[in-house]
Enzyme design. Structure first.
Site, PDB file in Angstrom:
ATOM      1  N   ASP A   1      -9.038  -6.359  -4.533  1.00 48.26           N
ATOM      2  CA  ASP A   1      -8.629  -5.055  -3.997  1.00 48.26           C
ATOM      3  C   ASP A   1      -9.223  -3.955  -4.886  1.00 48.26           C
ATOM      4  OD1 ASP A   1      -7.347  -2.783  -3.069  1.00 48.26           O
ATOM      5  OD2 ASP A   1      -5.322  -3.618  -3.195  1.00 48.26           O
TER       6      ASP A   1
ATOM      7  N   SER B   1       0.837  -1.193   0.000  1.00 50.08           N
ATOM      8  CA  SER B   1       0.000   0.000   0.000  1.00 50.08           C
ATOM      9  C   SER B   1       0.878   1.252   0.000  1.00 50.08           C
ATOM     10  CB  SER B   1      -0.953  -0.048   1.205  1.00 50.08           C
ATOM     11  OG  SER B   1      -1.937   0.936   1.117  1.00 50.08           O
TER      12      SER B   1
ATOM     13  N   HIS C   1      -8.167  -4.991  -0.214  1.00 49.14           N
ATOM     14  CA  HIS C   1      -6.857  -4.375  -0.001  1.00 49.14           C
ATOM     15  C   HIS C   1      -6.141  -4.983   1.205  1.00 49.14           C
ATOM     16  CE1 HIS C   1      -3.885  -1.260  -0.551  1.00 49.14           C
ATOM     17  NE2 HIS C   1      -4.059  -0.797   0.664  1.00 49.14           N
TER      18      HIS C   1
END
Lengths: 385, 385
Positions: free
Chosen positions: A322, A157, A355
């Site tokens: 995601d 991320s 995610h």
């Protein structure tokens, strides 16, 4: 802590602190004259100092990526599933470093620290950080630790964005870049969700323009709301459905505005817990670092052009469900790297977890990640023989 | 208003009001002893009273679906693109009725109305409404207008849920059901977004447990935040990208927390406008009606079984980039209708506009919608000859 520390854990770990007294110039034009970084290390640095791996954390991450802080610790570090003996980032082979980023609220200098110029806490006066600023501060930590070249810089991320930036800012100081569940820049929708989170925090009457500490209060409601919005974007629609569906907390609808559905109860709890543990000014700053990240901007939006200055090899990983940083966003980076002539491995992992999948055990992800890291370790150990 | 009223507009329209003095029993167990509904009509009811079409509105919709309220009116009604002479809901053939739902804030009895029992405004004491409650109240409006059977009941989003419920609650009182961009029930993610919106409103210190009117204030910030979250879910990621991208409002980053990106400015503006125009208690109530909608619950989750009591024909429409109520959600309804033996037409329309597409001009959508409605009108006119 579990009854006994698991065999594949790095065990009890102790955070350390490094102080830096030479000024750090920031993208915003301001300078931090001095600062501290809190970090943890796992594994042993080899004699050649060639087996060091830097872990960069995401929005709400910390320096505590693996192991336990004490025997009473109930939960291990945030990436314990992937860091430890025999795990993808194998601490029997690598020397692993993870720090709390500048501007954080877990021990590194940030909005909750004392500003030496005023003797009061920084609060909203702490400078807005960017991903390149973080990478610069991390390079100084590498100097401090005597690490000239990282075997790999790794992150998921926002952490993946730092890893990508490392390969651009310091191409000579790393051999491998692992970018997981990231994006080359935020979309308008990503920025919009961040803006809702910021508005939630800043419109909390306890926010006091960021000077809540002076008022002996915290913008708990705003921070909880911000986290609730964020949390929805970390989970896939399917995983929320599987976990909660439309289940009610009691056996019937109560026709009111108290918590009724399990998913409401879960989100409120997550929001409340977070708002007690995290600093609101840090949250604002982290979302801005996300919004600003756009390495291609230096070459008129041409990411491949920017990546021509990189020298490392790359592993990119994305997750099928995601929707915060969808596989297509990782593939933009993969395509740019290929165009720039870099060696790149890429896997899109089937996972129901959205995610958040980058944090969660998953056999295929573990296999891909282990294979890549083992190849690096094999190379190091062959060279060291 | 435009310089001249367009030829395909229903022109200047005037809202009307109907008062109901027989008690309405609600799903929550409470009763409304009397209430008013504000509504508009377009076109002319034929002698057989067989050409009436009911329009059900969505979360923030009103009775003002088409035309202008005055020559100074700058904008037409919310579905003006689809209601008017020669438009899909052709007012030269149909008599169109659109009302503000009970619990609304545009003229029908709702939280901002005076409670006759106390002489004070209802505020948070207004009962929580459900989709079946609304359909029951709309059936009384049909009685009042002398309409035994609707040629069609039509709605988009939450309005589509009402149309679907009509076909279940009053199968003898309608011939066609048009359900656009809807879902048979909310997912956990849908509920989660609604819960964030509610928390934003209820945690605003100006909310005063819903008694903001007594405090001469409004929970503007909370309502604006709620609308911002909602708005993100109405637009597709691509349409936000096309509209705003990562464009900045000024020529450079300012490294602060003021509005920087165009998308932030747009969202804040939308939120602020909405918070001046809409009632927070109504917003809460509308989101709850969405959360509760689940007609299949009456048959242990078997939607086809519930729809066996329906008698109408159906048109279902979804939009390719709608992620609030994705095409798959419409297809669940289509499949259940097919299983229940109903006649159903279905089109998934290519559109970049996400959930908002149901309000926006689109040639393919207009063609499908017109074809279906013209077939109904042809049948009525053939029967009337």
């Amino acid at each position: 802590m579990p009854n006994a520390i698991p065999e594949d854990s790095v065990g009890i770990v102790e955070p350390q602190s490094a102080r830096f007294d030479s000024p750090l110039e920031l993208a915003c034009g301001r300078t931090l004259d001095s600062y501290e970084l809190i970090y943890e290390t796992y594994g042993t640095l080899n004699a050649q100092r060639s087996n060091a791996v830097l872990i960069c954390h995401a929005l709400s991450g910390t320096h505590h990526a693996a192991g336990y802080h004490s025997v009473d610790d109930r939960k291990p570090g945030w990436w314990d599933a992937y860091i430890g003996p025999g795990k993808p980032i194998d601490t029997s082979r690598f020397y692993v470093v993870c720090l709390n980023n500048l501007g954080g609220c877990n021990g590194s200098t940030g909005p909750t620290s004392i500003d030496p110029k005023t003797g009061k806490i920084f609060g909203p006066d702490f400078p807005v950080m960017t991903v390149p600023d973080w990478v610069n501060s991390q390079a100084r930590l590498a100097d401090y630790l005597g690490i000239d070249v990282w075997a790999a810089v790794v992150g998921g991320s926002l952490g993946g964005m730092q890893a990508l930036q490392w390969s651009i800012s310091f191409p000579e100081r790393m051999l491998h870049t692992v970018v997981i569940a990231a994006a080359p820049k935020l979309t308008a929708q990503n920025i919009a969700f961040n803006e809702v989170a910021r508005q939630a925090i800043m419109s909390d009457p306890c926010f006091h323009n960021g000077r809540y500490a002076d008022h002996n209060t915290l913008p708990r409601q705003g921070l909880a709301l911000a986290r609730m919005v964020g949390h929805i974007t970390y989970l896939s629609e399917d995983s929320m459905g599987d976990k909660f569906g439309r289940d009610l907390r009691s056996d019937k609808i109560n026709f009111g505005f108290d918590v009724e559905f399990q998913v409401e109860s879960y989100l409120r709890y997550q929001g409340e817990m977070f708002s007690e543990a995290f600093d609101a000014n840090t949250y604002l700053l982290m979302t801005k670092a996300l919004d600003y990240f756009d390495p291609a901007a230096a070459c008129n939006g041409n990411l491949a052009e920017v990546l021509k200055q990189a020298k490392s090899d790359y592993l990119l990983v994305s997750f099928s469900t995601d929707w915060r940083f969808a596989p297509a966003r990782s593939e933009e980076i993969v395509n740019a790297l290929t165009q720039a002539g870099r060696n790149v491995s890429y896997a899109c992992i089937e996972s129901p977890h959205g995610h958040d999948a980058f944090l969660i055990p998953n056999p295929r992800y573990q296999a891909v990640f282990s294979a890549y890291m083992n190849r690096i370790a094999n190379g190091i150990e062959a060279g060291a023989l």
